[in-house]
Design an enzyme around this catalytic site. Sequence first.
Site, PDB file in Angstrom:
ATOM      1  N   GLY A 217      48.249  56.541  40.479  1.00  0.00           N
ATOM      2  CA  GLY A 217      49.247  55.689  41.319  1.00  0.00           C
ATOM      3  C   GLY A 217      50.451  54.976  40.518  1.00  0.00           C
ATOM      4  N   SER A 271      42.734  42.100  34.663  1.00  0.00           N
ATOM      5  CA  SER A 271      42.408  41.198  34.283  1.00  0.00           C
ATOM      6  C   SER A 271      42.414  40.310  35.436  1.00  0.00           C
ATOM      7  CB  SER A 271      43.153  40.376  33.389  1.00  0.00           C
ATOM      8  OG  SER A 271      43.543  41.256  32.756  1.00  0.00           O
ATOM      9  N   LYS A 273      44.057  39.761  39.245  1.00  0.00           N
ATOM     10  CA  LYS A 273      44.257  39.382  40.451  1.00  0.00           C
ATOM     11  C   LYS A 273      44.400  39.549  41.494  1.00  0.00           C
ATOM     12  CE  LYS A 273      48.028  42.304  38.457  1.00  0.00           C
ATOM     13  NZ  LYS A 273      47.576  42.520  37.031  1.00  0.00           N
ATOM     14  N   ASN A 275      41.781  39.907  42.572  1.00  0.00           N
ATOM     15  CA  ASN A 275      40.257  39.147  42.595  1.00  0.00           C
ATOM     16  C   ASN A 275      40.679  37.458  43.197  1.00  0.00           C
ATOM     17  OD1 ASN A 275      36.604  40.383  42.603  1.00  0.00           O
ATOM     18  ND2 ASN A 275      38.502  41.814  40.664  1.00  0.00           N
ATOM     19  N   ASN A 396      38.679  53.102  35.562  1.00  0.00           N
ATOM     20  CA  ASN A 396      39.757  52.223  36.457  1.00  0.00           C
ATOM     21  C   ASN A 396      40.153  53.366  38.413  1.00  0.00           C
ATOM     22  OD1 ASN A 396      42.588  51.107  37.039  1.00  0.00           O
ATOM     23  ND2 ASN A 396      43.828  53.501  36.034  1.00  0.00           N
ATOM     24  N   SER A 397      38.894  53.042  38.267  1.00  0.00           N
ATOM     25  CA  SER A 397      38.612  54.234  39.354  1.00  0.00           C
ATOM     26  C   SER A 397      39.162  52.520  41.042  1.00  0.00           C
ATOM     27  CB  SER A 397      37.260  54.334  40.014  1.00  0.00           C
ATOM     28  OG  SER A 397      36.271  53.706  39.609  1.00  0.00           O
ATOM     29  N   ARG A 429      42.936  37.961  29.006  1.00  0.00           N
ATOM     30  CA  ARG A 429      41.260  37.881  29.046  1.00  0.00           C
ATOM     31  C   ARG A 429      40.526  37.259  27.588  1.00  0.00           C
ATOM     32  NH1 ARG A 429      37.411  41.114  31.435  1.00  0.00           N
ATOM     33  NH2 ARG A 429      38.711  42.501  33.349  1.00  0.00           N
ATOM     34  N   TYR A 526      35.123  34.958  39.381  1.00  0.00           N
ATOM     35  CA  TYR A 526      35.334  35.061  41.109  1.00  0.00           C
ATOM     36  C   TYR A 526      35.643  33.856  42.182  1.00  0.00           C
ATOM     37  CZ  TYR A 526      33.868  39.711  38.606  1.00  0.00           C
ATOM     38  OH  TYR A 526      33.870  40.361  38.155  1.00  0.00           O
ATOM     39  N   GLU A 528      34.637  31.217  42.199  1.00  0.00           N
ATOM     40  CA  GLU A 528      34.163  29.845  41.549  1.00  0.00           C
ATOM     41  C   GLU A 528      35.964  29.286  41.099  1.00  0.00           C
ATOM     42  OE1 GLU A 528      31.574  28.537  42.325  1.00  0.00           O
ATOM     43  OE2 GLU A 528      30.405  29.972  43.136  1.00  0.00           O
TER      44      GLU A 528
HETATM   45  P1  GTP Z   1      45.176  45.446  38.071  1.00  0.00           P
HETATM   46  O1  GTP Z   1      45.090  46.165  39.439  1.00  0.00           O
HETATM   47  O2  GTP Z   1      44.932  46.911  37.419  1.00  0.00           O
HETATM   48  O3  GTP Z   1      46.974  44.875  37.897  1.00  0.00           O
HETATM   49  O4  GTP Z   1      44.540  44.587  37.700  1.00  0.00           O
HETATM   50  P2  GTP Z   1      44.003  42.898  38.303  1.00  0.00           P
HETATM   51  O5  GTP Z   1      44.477  42.000  37.869  1.00  0.00           O
HETATM   52  O6  GTP Z   1      44.137  42.750  39.329  1.00  0.00           O
HETATM   53  O7  GTP Z   1      42.836  43.147  38.503  1.00  0.00           O
HETATM   54  P3  GTP Z   1      41.256  42.981  39.740  1.00  0.00           P
HETATM   55  O8  GTP Z   1      41.578  41.489  39.953  1.00  0.00           O
HETATM   56  O9  GTP Z   1      40.843  44.005  39.906  1.00  0.00           O
HETATM   57  O10 GTP Z   1      40.355  42.993  38.062  1.00  0.00           O
HETATM   58  C1  GTP Z   1      40.154  43.733  37.465  1.00  0.00           C
HETATM   59  C2  GTP Z   1      38.615  43.440  36.639  1.00  0.00           C
HETATM   60  O11 GTP Z   1      38.576  41.835  36.561  1.00  0.00           O
HETATM   61  C3  GTP Z   1      37.090  43.944  37.723  1.00  0.00           C
HETATM   62  O12 GTP Z   1      36.205  44.927  37.716  1.00  0.00           O
HETATM   63  C4  GTP Z   1      36.929  42.778  38.042  1.00  0.00           C
HETATM   64  O13 GTP Z   1      35.382  42.573  38.752  1.00  0.00           O
HETATM   65  C5  GTP Z   1      37.021  41.617  36.626  1.00  0.00           C
HETATM   66  N1  GTP Z   1      37.247  39.956  37.082  1.00  0.00           N
HETATM   67  C6  GTP Z   1      38.394  39.797  38.295  1.00  0.00           C
HETATM   68  N2  GTP Z   1      37.897  38.466  38.016  1.00  0.00           N
HETATM   69  C7  GTP Z   1      36.986  38.105  37.228  1.00  0.00           C
HETATM   70  C8  GTP Z   1      36.509  36.359  36.963  1.00  0.00           C
HETATM   71  O14 GTP Z   1      37.045  35.633  37.398  1.00  0.00           O
HETATM   72  N3  GTP Z   1      35.396  36.304  36.004  1.00  0.00           N
HETATM   73  C9  GTP Z   1      35.004  37.754  35.498  1.00  0.00           C
HETATM   74  N4  GTP Z   1      33.978  37.797  34.505  1.00  0.00           N
HETATM   75  N5  GTP Z   1      35.319  38.883  35.169  1.00  0.00           N
HETATM   76  C10 GTP Z   1      36.267  39.162  36.499  1.00  0.00           C
HETATM   77  C1  SPV Z   2      48.840  48.114  36.801  1.00  0.00           C
HETATM   78  O1  SPV Z   2      48.171  49.027  36.161  1.00  0.00           O
HETATM   79  O2  SPV Z   2      48.132  47.264  37.091  1.00  0.00           O
HETATM   80  C2  SPV Z   2      48.134  48.505  38.475  1.00  0.00           C
HETATM   81  C3  SPV Z   2      47.771  49.465  38.888  1.00  0.00           C
HETATM   82  O3  SPV Z   2      48.313  47.538  39.258  1.00  0.00           O
HETATM   83  S1  SPV Z   2      49.524  50.945  38.831  1.00  0.00           S
HETATM   84  O4  SPV Z   2      49.923  51.468  40.162  1.00  0.00           O
HETATM   85  O5  SPV Z   2      48.222  52.364  38.304  1.00  0.00           O
HETATM   86  O6  SPV Z   2      49.918  50.215  37.990  1.00  0.00           O
HETATM   87 MN    MN Z   3      48.455  45.823  38.111  1.00  0.00          MN
END
Ligand code: GTP
Ligand code: SPV
Ligand code: MN
EC number: 4.1.1.32
Length: 619
Positions: A217, A271, A273, A275, A396-397, A429, A526, A528
């Site tokens: 990616g 962290s 985003k 979700n 990281n799947s 976090r 999530y 909420e």
């Molecule tokens: P990148 O694509 O790497 O930039 O990540 P992102 O910030 O979009 O993270 P994403 O929403 O994919 O969530 C990453 C992990 O955090 C997942 O395993 C989710 O299940 C967990 N997560 C997201 N929101 C919450 C929340 O409100 N509470 C908890 N406990 N875990 C959460």
């Molecule tokens: C991140 O790592 O913050 C992502 C996935 O959004 S990647 O495309 O690997 O950068």
């Molecule tokens: Mn990202």
Amino acid sequence: MGGLDGAEVERVLDAAGVRNPHVREYVAHWAGITEPDRVEVVDAADDARLVAEALDAGELLPAGEGRYYSRSYRKDTARSEERTVVATGDPADRGVYNNWHDAEEMTAAQVERMRGQSRGKTMYVVPYLMAPPGSPLEAWAAGVELTDNRPVVLHMIRMARVGVAHLEQLADPTTFVRAVHVTGDLENLGQGTDDDQRWFVTVADRRTILHFGSSYGGNALLGKIAHGLRQACYDGRASGRFLAEQFMLLGITDKQTGRTYHVCGGFPSASGKTNLAMTLAPDALGERYHVSFYGDDIAWLWVDDDGRVRGMNPEFGVFGVAKDTNELTNPGALRSIGPGSGAIFTNVAYHPQTQEVWWEGRTPEPPADVTGWEDWTGTPIADREEGDTSPWAHPNSRFTTTLANVPNIADDHDDPAGVPIDAIIFGGRTRDREPLVRAVDDLAEGVYDGLTLGAEATFAADGLDGQLRYDPMSMRPFLAYGEGDYAAHWLRIIGAATHQPVFAHVNWFQRDLTEGGGGRFLWPGYRENLRALLWLAAYQRGEASGRRTPVGVVPTADELDLTGLDLPQADLDRLLGIDVERWRQEMGFRQEHLEQFDRLPQPIWEAHRRVAAALEAER
Ligand code: GTP
Ligand code: SPV
Ligand code: MN
């Protein structure tokens, strides 16, 4: 040039309608260096044929109706921050986090690394646009990725607007990003050893991206991270026009008033985003509110002629973390990867006979009958050694799907004018100290809050307990120049707005650290999480006044809509409390963090001192 001569390259470009002479010259130049056997120009309309070819070649496996599975080389599953470089001709661009190198040196070294490395392969020419067509930022959005990897092309088609037309309509035909991706011999690149051959280089002042040694990616889909974040971070400042941030962007529509509240913001990688942006309103509030998705990983922000901050998502798809995605946490995400979606799953567990996929948290327990299931490395689960508890899916799947598949996609998500931004939020976090939400009205204090964003080191990690791994604005891996200049650029861009967005810090990850608490999350998280944003909107409209603290305004318990939630009072108190002693400790860490940055603007230091003084006064 391997099996390919210059005339053949010209013929292919002619046939594909590539007339932009600068694109033609660029393709011919790099074909001469990497020496592919064939050149092919890609359009999004080629997707079905390319998918069929990839299935034939075993690069993709079928994963249920119109969905696909791909496995990467086992040492190639994530971005590699140590091997990622921003290069320019100006040493003043060196920051703490951008791993600055000299442009001339890095370019020469990458050319040598890439020389002849595409022999026997096809070089795909992927013209793309990282913006809705007609965007005021379009001049910075066009690019042409050259890649020798077909699955990378298929991901690009899902993640960016791909087609020759985007490059033929440029106001200035020279202004496209030259994005070269060469996979290399993945099994012999010494990943993670002293002899690591990989380099991921953004030559920002030449608008050239040279990535060698990965098909993952962020390392290989060059429109996304390398262009959409690193290059655009640089361009935003060089032009003085915009900010490019690792931000999600969502809208909350109040069905009673018809008003939509637009929130963007940064949480570090993995962290939350995706979700948050894909969240559907929780059942208890869904009658009244609708959440719409604009973007989950990148937002470009600018100020329009009316003095409004506007934002847009330059991407065309979602590259989301699979882990813990399920019907309860993120039903929207599951629908976006449903039958016929064209989704590609990478490094999850796979069942070749039934074509099912699975990842940790998809269901509470893994499939009971392990017969036929393979983990992400291809090892049959049934053959695992006794006591092997390693996850079936790589942590990281990911899944890749286009925005059109996202059920709550905003109707106006591709409006070239973007949407007005009401609030900018930051979140990491953090197991204690950071309340559920605290609003910050002042621009410098908001930027200061972004610069001091981080996630707490876990109990297991080295370093001081409670100390953050700072990740300014969630841009630590993507900053293109020094942090002090970055802060000044933020103050300049947002400071030019006549309608100031409100800033806020959110935290979904406070834990119960009491004896017997087991470290459970205090907040259900999530869907909420919407409740915290609804409070912020009410606060900004003057309908909630909150409680003023040294670090911002936090909701009072009765201002937070908790309908349908069963939250113990003690947890609520913790979620909305400010632990002044922990905050005082944090101010010392922040001081050291900020002192690393050259040319940090005075207003940021003043914000730091104001917060520190307010905390002292609380004693
Ligand atoms: P990148 O694509 O790497 O930039 O990540 P992102 O910030 O979009 O993270 P994403 O929403 O994919 O969530 C990453 C992990 O955090 C997942 O395993 C989710 O299940 C967990 N997560 C997201 N929101 C919450 C929340 O409100 N509470 C908890 N406990 N875990 C959460
Ligand atoms: C991140 O790592 O913050 C992502 C996935 O959004 S990647 O495309 O690997 O950068
Ligand atoms: Mn990202």
